[in-house]
Design a protein around this motif. Structure first.
Motif: not given
Length: 195
Positions: A134-150
């Protein structure tokens, strides 16, 4: 996004994407898989790479034009099937020894994310492989980043983390489903008698 171009993220062109897909496939602990599931396959770039290592690949996307492109890209691969499906409401039947969740999980709110992860673990055979990237930068449409998903995936019972690749731009992790007796599958080196 697919209305204006068949590949809105330029997945086939960008070195970043090609490298990430190659790292994803290189991280797989087994040389060969019997049956893989790749939801949110988009235009099939990773699907083609997975097909080289799998006897059968079931891929899907919710966007019809992406499904058409992925089907075209994999048309010479009879062991690949691409479906128009939306998870978690639609999930293919049967068991898998590989599930790849790439650039997908941050689109789900917390309850839906948990549902997807439960389905993935339940569909995995004991010793099966789950890959997340997963992409690890904040994006407005995303509920998290690669780190939070991990962190979320790491808290799911029944999974053992076997590889953790982190870069500024993405997080790639490999998990194996633990056996019913709680043991993890042997490492690639142990499988070959090196340790």
């Amino acid at each position: 996004m697919y209305r204006d171009t068949p590949d809105p993220w330029h997945l086939a062109e960008r070195w970043y994407e090609r490298r990430k897909y190659d790292l994803t496939v290189a991280s797989l602990p087994l040389p060969r898989y019997r049956r893989a599931f790749e939801p949110a396959c988009s235009v099939g770039e990773l699907t083609v790479r997975l097909a080289e290592r799998c006897d059968r690949v079931v891929a899907c996307d919710r966007v019809e034009s992406a499904v058409a492109t992925a089907r075209s890209r994999t048309s010479a691969l009879p062991h690949v099937e691409v479906h128009a499906m939306t998870i978690p409401g639609q999930w293919p039947p049967g068991r898998f020894d590989l599930v790849v969740l790439s650039e997908l999980l941050y689109y789900f709110d917390t309850p839906t994310l948990r549902s997807v992860l439960d389905l993935a673990v339940d569909a995995l055979e004991p010793g099966g492989t789950l890959v997340t990237a997963h992409w690890n930068h904040a994006v407005p449409d995303h509920h998290g980043t690669g780190s939070t998903i991990a962190r979320t995936v790491g808290s799911v019972p029944g999974l053992t983390l076997t590889a953790d690749h982190r870069e500024t731009d993405f997080v790639l992790q490999v998990y194996e489903r633990t056996s019913p007796d709680g043991t993890a599958a042997p490492s690639p080196a142990a499988r070959e008698g090196l340790v």
